[in-house]
Design an enzyme around this catalytic site. Structure first.
Site, PDB file in Angstrom:
ATOM      1  N   ASP A  23      -1.563 -31.309 -45.550  1.00 43.79           N
ATOM      2  CA  ASP A  23      -2.747 -31.132 -44.722  1.00 43.79           C
ATOM      3  C   ASP A  23      -2.693 -32.226 -43.641  1.00 43.79           C
ATOM      4  O   ASP A  23      -1.955 -33.206 -43.778  1.00 43.79           O
ATOM      5  CB  ASP A  23      -3.995 -31.282 -45.585  1.00 43.79           C
ATOM      6  N   ASP A  25      -5.893 -33.476 -41.352  1.00 48.82           N
ATOM      7  CA  ASP A  25      -7.086 -34.327 -41.211  1.00 48.82           C
ATOM      8  C   ASP A  25      -7.589 -34.793 -42.560  1.00 48.82           C
ATOM      9  O   ASP A  25      -7.910 -33.994 -43.436  1.00 48.82           O
ATOM     10  CB  ASP A  25      -8.184 -33.592 -40.455  1.00 48.82           C
ATOM     11  N   ASP A 179      -6.806 -33.665 -49.045  1.00 49.38           N
ATOM     12  CA  ASP A 179      -7.956 -34.547 -49.258  1.00 49.38           C
ATOM     13  C   ASP A 179      -9.217 -33.795 -49.627  1.00 49.38           C
ATOM     14  O   ASP A 179     -10.107 -34.356 -50.268  1.00 49.38           O
ATOM     15  CB  ASP A 179      -8.237 -35.376 -47.995  1.00 49.38           C
TER      16      ASP A 179
END
Length: 242
Positions: A23, A25, A179
Site C-alpha cells: 500500500d 499512504d 496500514d
C-alpha cells in the site's frame, strides 16, 4: 495507541515470499497533513463539511467518497485532476514512514518482484513517489483499475497477477504491507499474508483486522536475500500479547 499487555518484542522471524505488494499512504508515506488541507479545499468547492469527509476518507478511493457526498464530481476525469494537484500543492507536507526508503532500496537492489497497490489514482501515487524520490515500481494497481476499492480483494488479486503469482501457482506466497483495516482485509481475502504497520490507526483497530504481523513501522522489516526460493525477510519487534 497500545495496551499494557502487548509489547513490540516478538523474537526475530525469517519468512520467505515470492513477491511483495505495498500500500502507499500510511505504509510507505504519510500524506495526512496534505490530505487534510486537500479535503478542506475540496469540501469548500463542493459545499460539504471537510470534517465529514475526513471521518471516512482514509484508505478509500476519492471516487467512492464523492459518490456519496457529491455524485456529480464522482468521475475519473475530475478525480485524477483533483488528486494530481495534491502532490503539486502540498508536496512539502508528505513524510516517509520510518524504514520505507531503506526497505524499498533493498527490494530494488535485490530485484525482488514488487508492486504498489493503492486507493489513489496514478497521478497521486506517482506524484508522491516523485516528491519523496522513492523508486517507482514496474507494476502499479491504482484506484481507476478496479470497480470496487478496498476491502474488496480485487486490487490485491490484480497485484498478484501483475507479478505473475496467481492463485494456481502452487505454493506462491505473497506479502501485503498495509496500514488500514480495509487494506488488511483486502490482502487477507486475496489469499496473502499481511504485515500491518501502526501508523494511521490504533493498534486495537489493526488487531481487529487480524493481520499476520503487526509492527510499529517498516524499520522492523529487512531483506535478507533474494534467491530462486523467493525473498527472505527478517521481521523484528512485532507485536506480541499475553
Amino acid at each position: 495507541m497500545g495496551s499494557h499487555s502487548r509489547t513490540y518484542s516478538s523474537p526475530l522471524q525469517r519468512v520467505t515470499f515470492n513477491g511483495l505488494l505495498f500500500d502507499f499512504d500510511g505504509t510507505l508515506g504519510d500524506s495526512t497533513e496534505a490530505v487534510i488541507k486537500h479535503w478542506h479545499s475540496i469540501g469548500k468547492e463542493i459545499g460539504v463539511d471537510p470534517n465529514v469527509i475526513l471521518q471516512t476518507s482514509h484508505g478509500r478511493r476519492s471516487i467512492d467518497v464523492l459518490k456519496t457526498l457529491s455524485p456529480e464530481k464522482a468521475n475519473w476525469e475530475y478525480i485524477k485532476h483533483m488528486e494530481g494537484l495534491l502532490p503539486k500543492n502540498y508536496g512539502a507536507d508528505v513524510v516517509e514512514i520510518p524504514g520505507a526508503r531503506d526497505l524499498l532500496d533493498s527490494v530494488v537492489t535485490a530485484e525482488v518482484p514488487w508492486a504498489i497497490v493503492t486507493s489513489g489514482t496514478t497521478p497521486l501515487v506517482t506524484g508522491w513517489l516523485n516528491v519523496l524520490k522513492f523508486p517507482i515500481p514496474e507494476h502499479l494497481v491504482v484506484a481507476e483499475d478496479v470497480k470496487n476499492g478496498k476491502p474488496d480483494p480485487v486490487c490485491y488479486l490484480m497485484g498478484k497477477e501483475k507479478l505473475g503469482l496467481r492463485d494456481g501457482d502452487g505454493q506462491a506466497e505473497v506479502l501485503v504491507l498495509e496500514d488500514s483495516p480495509a487494506g488488511i482485509a483486502a490482502g487477507k481475502a486475496a489469499g496473502c499474508k499481511v504485515l500491518a504497520v501502526v501508523t494511521s490507526h490504533t493498534v486495537e483497530q489493526v488487531l481487529a483486522a487480524k493481520p499476520d504481523w503487526i509492527v510499529k513501522d517498516l524499520r522492523s522489516v529487512k531483506v535478507v536475500r533474494h534467491s530462486e526460493a523467493g525473498v527472505e525477510l527478517e521481521i523484528l519487534d512485532a507485536l506480541r500479547g499475553d
